[in-house]
Motif scaffolding. Structure first.
Motif, PDB file in Angstrom:
ATOM      1  N   ILE A 177      -2.820   0.948  11.719  1.00 23.19           N
ATOM      2  CA  ILE A 177      -2.167   1.510  12.926  1.00 23.19           C
ATOM      3  C   ILE A 177      -3.202   1.660  14.037  1.00 23.19           C
ATOM      4  O   ILE A 177      -4.374   1.970  13.762  1.00 23.19           O
ATOM      5  CB  ILE A 177      -1.545   2.887  12.578  1.00 23.19           C
ATOM      6  CG1 ILE A 177      -0.461   2.727  11.500  1.00 23.19           C
ATOM      7  CG2 ILE A 177      -0.954   3.562  13.822  1.00 23.19           C
ATOM      8  CD1 ILE A 177       0.007   4.031  10.880  1.00 23.19           C
ATOM      9  N   LEU A 178      -2.755   1.454  15.264  1.00 16.14           N
ATOM     10  CA  LEU A 178      -3.618   1.720  16.415  1.00 16.14           C
ATOM     11  C   LEU A 178      -2.937   2.767  17.296  1.00 16.14           C
ATOM     12  O   LEU A 178      -1.855   2.521  17.836  1.00 16.14           O
ATOM     13  CB  LEU A 178      -3.873   0.436  17.219  1.00 16.14           C
ATOM     14  CG  LEU A 178      -4.833   0.571  18.392  1.00 16.14           C
ATOM     15  CD1 LEU A 178      -6.254   0.922  17.915  1.00 16.14           C
ATOM     16  CD2 LEU A 178      -4.889  -0.718  19.224  1.00 16.14           C
ATOM     17  N   SER A 179      -3.584   3.940  17.386  1.00 13.65           N
ATOM     18  CA  SER A 179      -3.081   4.990  18.278  1.00 13.65           C
ATOM     19  C   SER A 179      -3.716   4.800  19.644  1.00 13.65           C
ATOM     20  O   SER A 179      -4.930   4.568  19.743  1.00 13.65           O
ATOM     21  CB  SER A 179      -3.465   6.372  17.732  1.00 13.65           C
ATOM     22  OG  SER A 179      -2.862   6.595  16.488  1.00 13.65           O
ATOM     23  N   LEU A 180      -2.899   4.918  20.678  1.00 12.62           N
ATOM     24  CA  LEU A 180      -3.376   4.646  22.041  1.00 12.62           C
ATOM     25  C   LEU A 180      -3.028   5.783  22.992  1.00 12.62           C
ATOM     26  O   LEU A 180      -1.968   6.404  22.853  1.00 12.62           O
ATOM     27  CB  LEU A 180      -2.707   3.383  22.576  1.00 12.62           C
ATOM     28  CG  LEU A 180      -3.058   2.060  21.912  1.00 12.62           C
ATOM     29  CD1 LEU A 180      -2.011   1.020  22.270  1.00 12.62           C
ATOM     30  CD2 LEU A 180      -4.450   1.591  22.326  1.00 12.62           C
ATOM     31  N   GLY A 181      -3.887   6.014  23.952  1.00 14.36           N
ATOM     32  CA  GLY A 181      -3.601   7.027  24.969  1.00 14.36           C
ATOM     33  C   GLY A 181      -4.858   7.310  25.783  1.00 14.36           C
ATOM     34  O   GLY A 181      -5.783   6.493  25.822  1.00 14.36           O
ATOM     35  N   TYR A 182      -4.856   8.486  26.391  1.00 15.30           N
ATOM     36  CA  TYR A 182      -6.032   8.893  27.186  1.00 15.30           C
ATOM     37  C   TYR A 182      -6.655  10.109  26.514  1.00 15.30           C
ATOM     38  O   TYR A 182      -5.954  11.084  26.217  1.00 15.30           O
ATOM     39  CB  TYR A 182      -5.611   9.219  28.615  1.00 15.30           C
ATOM     40  CG  TYR A 182      -5.104   8.008  29.363  1.00 15.30           C
ATOM     41  CD1 TYR A 182      -5.996   7.135  29.987  1.00 15.30           C
ATOM     42  CD2 TYR A 182      -3.746   7.716  29.421  1.00 15.30           C
ATOM     43  CE1 TYR A 182      -5.528   6.004  30.667  1.00 15.30           C
ATOM     44  CE2 TYR A 182      -3.274   6.594  30.089  1.00 15.30           C
ATOM     45  CZ  TYR A 182      -4.176   5.748  30.709  1.00 15.30           C
ATOM     46  OH  TYR A 182      -3.725   4.626  31.369  1.00 15.30           O
ATOM     47  N   LYS A 183      -7.944  10.053  26.272  1.00 12.59           N
ATOM     48  CA  LYS A 183      -8.615  11.121  25.515  1.00 12.59           C
ATOM     49  C   LYS A 183      -8.477  12.475  26.204  1.00 12.59           C
ATOM     50  O   LYS A 183      -8.557  12.569  27.431  1.00 12.59           O
ATOM     51  CB  LYS A 183     -10.095  10.777  25.292  1.00 12.59           C
ATOM     52  CG  LYS A 183     -10.932  10.682  26.563  1.00 12.59           C
ATOM     53  CD  LYS A 183     -12.387  10.388  26.222  1.00 12.59           C
ATOM     54  CE  LYS A 183     -13.259  10.393  27.466  1.00 12.59           C
ATOM     55  NZ  LYS A 183     -13.221   9.166  28.257  1.00 12.59           N
ATOM     56  N   LYS A 184      -8.257  13.508  25.387  1.00 10.08           N
ATOM     57  CA  LYS A 184      -8.156  14.862  25.931  1.00 10.08           C
ATOM     58  C   LYS A 184      -9.558  15.428  26.137  1.00 10.08           C
ATOM     59  O   LYS A 184      -9.826  16.141  27.107  1.00 10.08           O
ATOM     60  CB  LYS A 184      -7.363  15.741  24.963  1.00 10.08           C
ATOM     61  CG  LYS A 184      -7.188  17.153  25.453  1.00 10.08           C
ATOM     62  CD  LYS A 184      -5.843  17.710  25.106  1.00 10.08           C
ATOM     63  CE  LYS A 184      -5.615  18.990  25.880  1.00 10.08           C
ATOM     64  NZ  LYS A 184      -4.434  19.677  25.493  1.00 10.08           N
ATOM     65  N   ASN A 185     -10.450  15.095  25.185  1.00 12.84           N
ATOM     66  CA  ASN A 185     -11.820  15.622  25.252  1.00 12.84           C
ATOM     67  C   ASN A 185     -12.823  14.473  25.158  1.00 12.84           C
ATOM     68  O   ASN A 185     -12.486  13.401  24.666  1.00 12.84           O
ATOM     69  CB  ASN A 185     -12.079  16.559  24.063  1.00 12.84           C
ATOM     70  CG  ASN A 185     -10.992  17.608  23.938  1.00 12.84           C
ATOM     71  OD1 ASN A 185     -10.680  18.294  24.900  1.00 12.84           O
ATOM     72  ND2 ASN A 185     -10.395  17.706  22.751  1.00 12.84           N
ATOM     73  N   GLU A 186     -14.019  14.757  25.605  1.00 10.91           N
ATOM     74  CA  GLU A 186     -15.097  13.791  25.403  1.00 10.91           C
ATOM     75  C   GLU A 186     -15.382  13.723  23.895  1.00 10.91           C
ATOM     76  O   GLU A 186     -15.177  14.722  23.184  1.00 10.91           O
ATOM     77  CB  GLU A 186     -16.368  14.233  26.145  1.00 10.91           C
ATOM     78  CG  GLU A 186     -16.295  14.068  27.655  1.00 10.91           C
ATOM     79  CD  GLU A 186     -15.939  12.637  28.084  1.00 10.91           C
ATOM     80  OE1 GLU A 186     -16.521  11.678  27.547  1.00 10.91           O
ATOM     81  OE2 GLU A 186     -15.054  12.487  28.959  1.00 10.91           O
TER      82      GLU A 186
END
Ligand SMILES: Cc1cc2nc3c(=O)[nH]c(=O)nc-3n(C[C@H](O)[C@H](O)[C@H](O)COP(=O)(O)O)c2cc1C
Length: 203
Positions: A177-186
């Motif tokens: 599986i590949l989860s995608l999005g914009y990181k919440k934290n560094e």
């Protein structure tokens, strides 16, 4: 984005914020997966995309409750297919693309290309396909980073549970599986890797 920067920035994102990836970027990522190489050109995969956040949360339950899966803008489930033997219509149609209209040429190439898969049982066929799926996984992860989109490769899941959740039938099984999005934290940790000199040897 420069390739070196992409390699540095891509990391296993543990938590995503609530921004959604645009359809344009998603298509770019998926098309990059479609372009992945595969043994014998079989392309033994299918990419299922989940964009509904409730469905992502439900998927996460089959993935050790991992937060990255639950909070992802999208999860791409890469399915491996196991109909790769000389008797299989899919394998035949993939090979036909390279052999033109000559039946003799087709039969010759089919014999060569399915020599290994004809010797495999279902489990080995899945493993063979899964290896190819990992190439698509990497390609899509880097494509995402190229658009400033973070990701996490997910191998930590209960395969039987995911297969059931997706209601998969032969010839498909979940590969990765590949989860995608914009990181919440560094990222919490700096990249840790073996030393170049310990990995690379000129012989
Ligand atoms: C096949 C595969 C499966 C992975 N499965 C998980 C996973 O289930 N959950 C997770 O958080 N990270 C997972 N990872 C990410 C790795 O832990 C991570 O890539 C590695 O620790 C190096 O860190 P980096 O990607 O941030 O450089 C997986 C990576 C690969 C290649």
């Amino acid at each position: 984005m420069k390739f070196k920067k992409m390699l540095k920035l891509r990391h296993a994102c543990k938590l995503f914020d609530d921004r959604k990836i645009s359809q344009k970027d998603l298509k770019f990522i998926l098309k990059s997966g479609v372009l992945s190489p595969s043994s014998h050109g079989f392309e033994p995969w299918k990419f299922l995309v989940i964009e509904d956040s409730e469905k992502n949360k439900a998927l996460s339950k089959c993935c050790q409750n991992q937060e990255n899966v639950a909070t992802a803008s999208h999860n791409i489930i890469i399915l491996a297919r196991t109909d790769l033997q000389s008797k299989d219509e899919f394998a035949q149609s993939q090979i036909r693309r390279f052999t033109g209209s000559s039946e003799e040429n087709f039969q010759r190439v089919l014999k060569i290309y399915t020599h290994d898969t004809d010797l495999m049982d279902e489990k080995e066929l899945f493993h063979f396909s899964q290896l190819q799926c990992y190439l698509a996984l990497m390609q899509m992860s880097l494509a995402a980073m190229n658009k400033g989109i973070d990701s996490c490769m997910i191998g930590g899941f209960d395969k039987k549970a995911v297969d059931e959740f997706l209601n998969l039938k032969y010839p498909f099984q979940t590969a990765v599986i590949l989860s995608l999005g914009y990181k919440k934290n560094e990222p919490k940790y700096a990249k840790v890797r073996l030393d170049y000199k310990d990995v690379v040897e000129f012989i």
